[in-house]
Design an enzyme around this catalytic site. Structure first.
Site, PDB file in Angstrom:
ATOM      1  N   ASN A  12      50.559 -77.273  32.210  1.00 12.14           N
ATOM      2  CA  ASN A  12      51.751 -78.066  32.525  1.00 12.14           C
ATOM      3  C   ASN A  12      52.342 -77.378  32.935  1.00 12.14           C
ATOM      4  OD1 ASN A  12      51.646 -75.857  30.268  1.00 12.14           O
ATOM      5  ND2 ASN A  12      53.700 -75.769  30.215  1.00 12.14           N
ATOM      6  N   SER A  20      28.935 -64.146  36.410  1.00 11.69           N
ATOM      7  CA  SER A  20      27.487 -65.153  36.800  1.00 11.69           C
ATOM      8  C   SER A  20      26.666 -64.441  35.237  1.00 11.69           C
ATOM      9  CB  SER A  20      27.921 -65.130  37.863  1.00 11.69           C
ATOM     10  OG  SER A  20      28.889 -66.083  38.290  1.00 11.69           O
ATOM     11  N   LYS A  35       6.407 -99.533  25.700  1.00 13.53           N
ATOM     12  CA  LYS A  35       7.744 -99.644  25.423  1.00 13.53           C
ATOM     13  C   LYS A  35       8.379 -98.526  24.867  1.00 13.53           C
ATOM     14  CE  LYS A  35       6.091-103.032  23.425  1.00 13.53           C
ATOM     15  NZ  LYS A  35       6.187-103.714  21.689  1.00 13.53           N
ATOM     16  N   ILE A  46      48.954 -74.337  37.680  1.00  9.68           N
ATOM     17  CA  ILE A  46      47.794 -74.529  36.620  1.00  9.68           C
ATOM     18  C   ILE A  46      46.350 -74.381  36.036  1.00  9.68           C
ATOM     19  CG2 ILE A  46      47.444 -71.921  35.005  1.00  9.68           C
ATOM     20  CD1 ILE A  46      50.588 -70.916  35.968  1.00  9.68           C
ATOM     21  N   ALA A  50      43.109 -75.258  33.501  1.00  7.47           N
ATOM     22  CA  ALA A  50      42.033 -74.488  33.061  1.00  7.47           C
ATOM     23  C   ALA A  50      40.476 -75.371  33.479  1.00  7.47           C
ATOM     24  CB  ALA A  50      43.561 -74.446  31.575  1.00  7.47           C
ATOM     25  N   CYS A  59      23.335 -68.535  28.712  1.00  8.22           N
ATOM     26  CA  CYS A  59      22.377 -69.490  27.651  1.00  8.22           C
ATOM     27  C   CYS A  59      20.953 -68.819  27.567  1.00  8.22           C
ATOM     28  CB  CYS A  59      22.135 -70.406  28.471  1.00  8.22           C
ATOM     29  SG  CYS A  59      23.740 -71.767  29.157  1.00  8.22           S
TER      30      CYS A  59
HETATM   31  C1  LIG Z   1      24.037 -66.737  23.557  1.00  7.74           C
HETATM   32  C2  LIG Z   1      24.963 -68.043  24.079  1.00  7.74           C
HETATM   33  C3  LIG Z   1      23.836 -69.094  24.881  1.00  7.74           C
HETATM   34  C4  LIG Z   1      24.185 -70.340  24.785  1.00  7.74           C
HETATM   35  N1  LIG Z   1      23.991 -71.221  25.266  1.00  7.74           N
HETATM   36  C5  LIG Z   1      24.265 -72.775  25.857  1.00  7.74           C
HETATM   37  C6  LIG Z   1      23.900 -73.280  26.282  1.00  7.74           C
HETATM   38  O1  LIG Z   1      22.324 -73.304  26.148  1.00  7.74           O
HETATM   39  N2  LIG Z   1      23.415 -74.394  26.474  1.00  7.74           N
HETATM   40  C7  LIG Z   1      24.991 -74.408  26.721  1.00  7.74           C
HETATM   41  O2  LIG Z   1      25.310 -76.125  27.470  1.00  7.74           O
HETATM   42  N3  LIG Z   1      25.783 -74.077  26.643  1.00  7.74           N
HETATM   43  C8  LIG Z   1      25.595 -72.845  25.973  1.00  7.74           C
HETATM   44  N4  LIG Z   1      26.252 -71.784  26.085  1.00  7.74           N
HETATM   45  C9  LIG Z   1      28.574 -71.829  26.544  1.00  7.74           C
HETATM   46  C10 LIG Z   1      28.261 -71.318  27.342  1.00  7.74           C
HETATM   47  O3  LIG Z   1      27.786 -69.928  28.459  1.00  7.74           O
HETATM   48  C11 LIG Z   1      29.768 -72.013  28.338  1.00  7.74           C
HETATM   49  O4  LIG Z   1      30.004 -72.840  27.028  1.00  7.74           O
HETATM   50  C12 LIG Z   1      29.970 -71.413  29.271  1.00  7.74           C
HETATM   51  O5  LIG Z   1      29.582 -70.267  29.083  1.00  7.74           O
HETATM   52  C13 LIG Z   1      32.060 -71.475  29.095  1.00  7.74           C
HETATM   53  O6  LIG Z   1      32.166 -71.233  30.901  1.00  7.74           O
HETATM   54  P1  LIG Z   1      34.207 -70.479  30.623  1.00  7.74           P
HETATM   55  O7  LIG Z   1      33.605 -70.243  31.761  1.00  7.74           O
HETATM   56  O8  LIG Z   1      34.578 -71.695  29.930  1.00  7.74           O
HETATM   57  O9  LIG Z   1      33.261 -69.389  30.113  1.00  7.74           O
HETATM   58  P2  LIG Z   1      32.552 -67.773  30.074  1.00  7.74           P
HETATM   59  O10 LIG Z   1      31.756 -67.838  30.602  1.00  7.74           O
HETATM   60  O11 LIG Z   1      33.039 -67.215  28.483  1.00  7.74           O
HETATM   61  O12 LIG Z   1      33.732 -66.777  30.708  1.00  7.74           O
HETATM   62  C14 LIG Z   1      34.684 -66.479  31.035  1.00  7.74           C
HETATM   63  C15 LIG Z   1      35.002 -64.952  31.347  1.00  7.74           C
HETATM   64  O13 LIG Z   1      36.259 -64.970  31.190  1.00  7.74           O
HETATM   65  C16 LIG Z   1      36.278 -63.572  30.941  1.00  7.74           C
HETATM   66  N5  LIG Z   1      37.836 -63.010  30.425  1.00  7.74           N
HETATM   67  C17 LIG Z   1      38.504 -63.579  29.555  1.00  7.74           C
HETATM   68  N6  LIG Z   1      39.689 -63.349  29.590  1.00  7.74           N
HETATM   69  C18 LIG Z   1      40.436 -62.677  30.557  1.00  7.74           C
HETATM   70  C19 LIG Z   1      41.034 -61.717  31.286  1.00  7.74           C
HETATM   71  N7  LIG Z   1      42.194 -62.124  30.686  1.00  7.74           N
HETATM   72  N8  LIG Z   1      41.156 -61.104  32.791  1.00  7.74           N
HETATM   73  C20 LIG Z   1      39.450 -60.760  32.862  1.00  7.74           C
HETATM   74  N9  LIG Z   1      38.908 -61.846  32.891  1.00  7.74           N
HETATM   75  C21 LIG Z   1      38.495 -62.412  31.342  1.00  7.74           C
HETATM   76  C22 LIG Z   1      34.942 -62.517  30.061  1.00  7.74           C
HETATM   77  O14 LIG Z   1      35.250 -62.117  29.765  1.00  7.74           O
HETATM   78  C23 LIG Z   1      34.567 -64.281  30.356  1.00  7.74           C
HETATM   79  O15 LIG Z   1      33.717 -63.520  31.572  1.00  7.74           O
HETATM   80  C24 LIG Z   1      26.509 -70.642  25.474  1.00  7.74           C
HETATM   81  C25 LIG Z   1      26.962 -69.589  25.460  1.00  7.74           C
HETATM   82  C26 LIG Z   1      26.311 -68.249  24.762  1.00  7.74           C
HETATM   83  C27 LIG Z   1      27.234 -67.095  24.469  1.00  7.74           C
END
Ligand SMILES: Cc1cc2nc3c(=O)[nH]c(=O)nc-3n(C[C@H](O)[C@H](O)[C@H](O)COP(=O)(O)OP(=O)(O)OC[C@H]3O[C@@H](n4cnc5c(N)ncnc54)[C@H](O)[C@@H]3O)c2cc1C
Length: 538
Positions: free
Chosen positions: A265, A38, A425, A269, A271, A42
Site C-alpha cells: 500500500n 543466498s 503416447k 515499498i 514485497a 532447498c
Molecule cells: C529446508 C528447506 C527446504 C526447502 N526446499 C525447497 C524446495 O525444494 N523447493 C522450493 O521451491 N522451495 C523450497 N524451500 C522454500 C524456499 O527456500 C523459500 O520459498 C524461499 O527461500 C523464499 O524466499 P524468501 O526470499 O521469501 O525468503 P528467505 O529465502 O527465507 O529469505 C528471507 C531472509 O530474510 C531475512 N530477514 C527476515 N527478517 C529480517 C529483518 N528484519 N532484517 C534483516 N533480515 C531479515 C532472513 O534471515 C532470511 O535470510 C525450502 C525451504 C527450506 C527451509
C-alpha cells in the site's frame, strides 16, 4: 537511486542481481539479520544427511561475490527493526539508518513452533538456516542418537526423515493429518506412505504430539514413543512484524498484501517471497505459497517495475512442486481435490497408471498421473508419483496450464519420444485422451474403494485374477466378454477393472456398444486399488 532490501534470501538476492543488471548506478544495500546470505535452503535436508557434504556448496553466493560481481553491499548480522514509510528510512537494531527511494521486503517465513508441553526435555530443532543445519549435524555427530522424531509431514519433514534414515537413525514421523505431503490427494499419497514405511520410516498419521517426555513423546492417542531428539517441521509463518508496524497492509493470516507489481500500500515499498500473499493461479483467490521459484520470479519482476523499462505483472502462483522420497518422486501443480472442494469449484478427475518409458526397454518404472479438470476441459491441477520421469510430466502439464491450455492440449501435445525416455503416447497424452473419452461419453471412470451394490468384473487373465482382485469381483477375461454378455446384469451398475485401466476401458466399450449403459471402468485398475489399500495407514 537508493535501494534497500530487507532479507538476503531467494527473493531479495534475485531482485538485487536483476536490478544491478538493469541499472548500473543505483546504490543497493541488502540488510540480512543472520550471518548467511543466498544459501540454498532447498539443499539443507541433504546437507544434514551428508548427501551434500561440502558446506560451501550450500552457499550459493557470498557477500564478497555480490560486491565484486554486482557492486551490491550485503550487511550481514544486520536486523532491520523499523521502517519509517514517511521519512523513507529503515533503522536497524544496531542504530544504523538507511534512507531509501525504493524498499524491498523479502523477509521470508519463520518456522512455526507451537507451544508443546515438555519441549525442553529433549533436544529439538527446526531447519530453516544453514546454522540450523550445522546444529543438527553437530548433534548427530556428538550424541549419535538412536532414534529421532520428525513432527510434520510437509516436504521438509519428509526430506529430513529420509536423510535421518540414511544415517541409520530410527526415524518416526508424526503428523496430525491423515497423510504426508498435503499437496497430494489421498489416492496419490498412498504410494508414498507405503514406500516410506518400506524404507524404514515409522509413519504415525492422524495423531498429534500431546507432550514431550523424558522418554520421547506422548501422543494424543495415548501412544508413547522413544526419541533422543525432535525435528519440528510444521511449516512457516510470514515474518511481517516490521511491515505491520510500518502500516503495511497484511492479510488476516499475516502475509503482506501487494498489487500485481508486488507493490504494497506504499508505492515505494515492494514485497516478495514467502512473506507475501499471492493470487492463486487456478482459483484466483489469495494464497500463501512458500516456494523458491515464485520468490525468485517476484523479486526479478520488481526490478523491472522499478525501472519501468518493460514492467510486467505477476500472474499468480500455481504451486508447482516436487519432492524426492527415497527412490520415488512426487510432483504436483495447481489445485488438488481438497482445495477445489474448499472453493466450491466443481471438478472431474482421471487417474492413469503408465510406464515411465516404453515397457520393452529396460528399467521402465510405474508412474501414476492424476489430472483434475472442469467440464469445459479447463485443467485445475495435476499430481504424479513414480520413480522416473515424474518431473517432466508435471512440468508439461504445469506449462499447458500456465498457457491456459485445456485437456485437449494434453491429448494433442507433441512430446519427445524414443523408447528409453517415453512411449509414442506419453502418459500426458494418455491422460488427455482418457479425459476426452470421458468428456465425449465414451467411458465413465470409477474411483475409491467402496463397491457396494455394483457387479464387479475383473477382465484380466485367470492367473492375474487369482493373485488378487477387487472385492467380490468375478473373472471374465476380456477376450471372453462378447460371448458372456448374458452374465452382465442390466439392473445394477457394472464396474470393470483390469490391471491399470486400459483393458477395462476396452471392455466398457464392448458393453456400451451392446446396450449396457450403467458401466464404469475402475480408474488406474487393480494397481491403483491395491496401492490405496496398502497405503491407507491405520
Ligand atoms: C529446508 C528447506 C527446504 C526447502 N526446499 C525447497 C524446495 O525444494 N523447493 C522450493 O521451491 N522451495 C523450497 N524451500 C522454500 C524456499 O527456500 C523459500 O520459498 C524461499 O527461500 C523464499 O524466499 P524468501 O526470499 O521469501 O525468503 P528467505 O529465502 O527465507 O529469505 C528471507 C531472509 O530474510 C531475512 N530477514 C527476515 N527478517 C529480517 C529483518 N528484519 N532484517 C534483516 N533480515 C531479515 C532472513 O534471515 C532470511 O535470510 C525450502 C525451504 C527450506 C527451509
Amino acid at each position: 537511486m537508493n535501494i534497500v532490501v530487507i532479507g538476503g534470501g531467494a527473493g531479495g538476492a534475485s531482485f538485487a542481481a536483476r536490478m544491478r543488471r538493469l541499472d548500473n548506478s543505483a546504490k543497493i544495500d541488502i540488510l540480512e539479520e543472520t550471518n548467511e546470505t543466498s544459501i540454498a535452503s532447498c539443499g539443507l535436508p541433504y546437507f544434514v544427511g551428508d548427501v551434500i557434504s561440502n558446506r560451501e556448496n550450500i552457499q550459493v553466493a557470498t557477500p564478497q561475490l555480490f560486491k565484486q560481481a554486482f557492486d551490491i553491499d550485503i550487511h550481514l548480522m544486520t536486523k532491520a527493526e523499523k521502517i519509517d514509510a514517511k521519512a523513507k528510512t529503515v533503522t536497524t537494531t544496531d542504530g544504523q539508518v538507511f534512507p531509501y527511494d525504493k524498499l524491498i521486503l523479502s523477509t521470508g517465513g519463520a518456522p512455526f513452533v507451537p507451544p508443546i508441553k515438555g519441549l525442553e526435555k529433549k533436544p529439538s530443532f527446526t531447519l530453516k538456516t544453514l546454522k540450523n543445519a550445522d546444529t543438527i549435524k553437530a548433534f548427530l555427530k556428538e550424541t549419535t542418537p538412536k532414534s529421532l522424531l520428525v513432527v510434520g509431514g510437509g516436504f521438509i519433514g519428509v526430506e529430513v526423515a529420509e536423510n535421518l534414515v540414511h544415517q541409520g537413525i530410527q526415524t518416526t514421523l508424526v503428523d496430525i493429518a491423515p497423510q504426508v505431503l498435503p499437496p497430494l490427494d489421498a489416492d496419490m499419497v498412498c504410494q508414498i506412505h507405503e514406500h516410506m514405511t518400506e524404507k524404514g520410516v515409522k509413519l504415525i498419521l492422524g495423531d498429534g504430539i500431546k507432550e514431550i517426555t523424558e522418554k520421547g513423546a506422548l501422543l494424543s492417542s495415548g501412544k508413547e514413543l522413544s526419541a533422543d531428539g525432535i525435528v519440528l517441521a510444521l511449516g512457516i509463518r510470514p515474518q511481517t512484524q516490521i511491515a505491520k508496524d510500518a502500516g503495511i497492509e497484511l492479510t488476516p493470516k499475516g502475509a503482506i498484501k501487494t498489487n500485481e507489481f508486488m507493490q504494497t500500500n506504499f508505492k515505494d515499498i515492494y514485497a516478495c517471497g514467502d512473506s507475501v500473499a499471492v493470487k492463486d493461479f487456478v482459483n484466483q483467490e489469495e494464497n500463501m505459497v512458500a516456494l523458491a521459484g515464485p520468490a525468485n520470479r517476484e523479486g526479478r519482476l520488481i526490478a523491472d517495475h522499478i525501472l519501468g523499462k518493460a514492467p510486467y505483472p505477476y500472474t499468480g502462483t500455481q504451486g508447482t512442486g516436487i519432492v524426492k522420497v527415497f527412490d520415488m518422486t512426487a510432483a504436483f501443480t495447481g489445485n488438488n481435490e481438497k482445495q477445489l472442494q474448499a472453493k466450491n469449484i466443481p471438478y472431474e478427475k482421471m487417474i492413469v497408471w503408465k510406464a515411465s518409458h516404453a515397457g520393452y526397454y529396460p528399467d521402465a518404472k510405474p508412474l501414476v498421473l492424476k489430472v483434475l479438470y472442469g467440464k469445459d476441459g479447463t485443467i485445475f491441477g495435476a499430481q504424479a508419483v513414480g520413480y522416473d520421469g515424474v518431473d517432466k510430466r508435471i512440468d508439461v502439464i504445469a506449462t499447458v496450464m500456465r498457457l491456459h491450455g485445456k485437456t485437449t492440449d494434453l491429448r494433442d501435445a507433441e512430446l519427445c519420444y524414443a523408447p528409453p525416455y517415453s512411449s509414442a503416447k506419453d502418459p500426458v497424452n494418455i491422460i488427455g485422451m482418457a479425459i476426452e473419452n470421458i468428456r465425449q461419453g465414451l467411458m465413465r471412470p470409477y474411483f475409491g474403494t467402496s463397491f457396494e451394490g455394483m457387479f464387479v468384473v475383473d477382465v484380466r487373465s485367470n492367473e492375474a485374477f487369482e493373485k488378487g482382485h477387487l472385492p467380490e469381483a468375478v473373472n471374465i477375461p476380456l477376450e471372453n466378454i462378447k460371448e458372456s454378455l448374458d452374465k452382465f446384469p442390466k439392473d445394477k451398475p457394472i464396474l470393470i477393472h483390469c490391471q491399470t485401466g486400459y483393458r477395462s476401458y476396452v471392455a466398457v466399450r464392448i458393453l456400451m456398444e451392446n446396450g449396457f449403459e450403467n458401466v464404469y471402468s475402475y480408474a488406474g485398475g487393480y494397481k491403483q486399488y491395491s496401492t490405496e489399500i496398502k497405503g491407507a495407514l491405520k
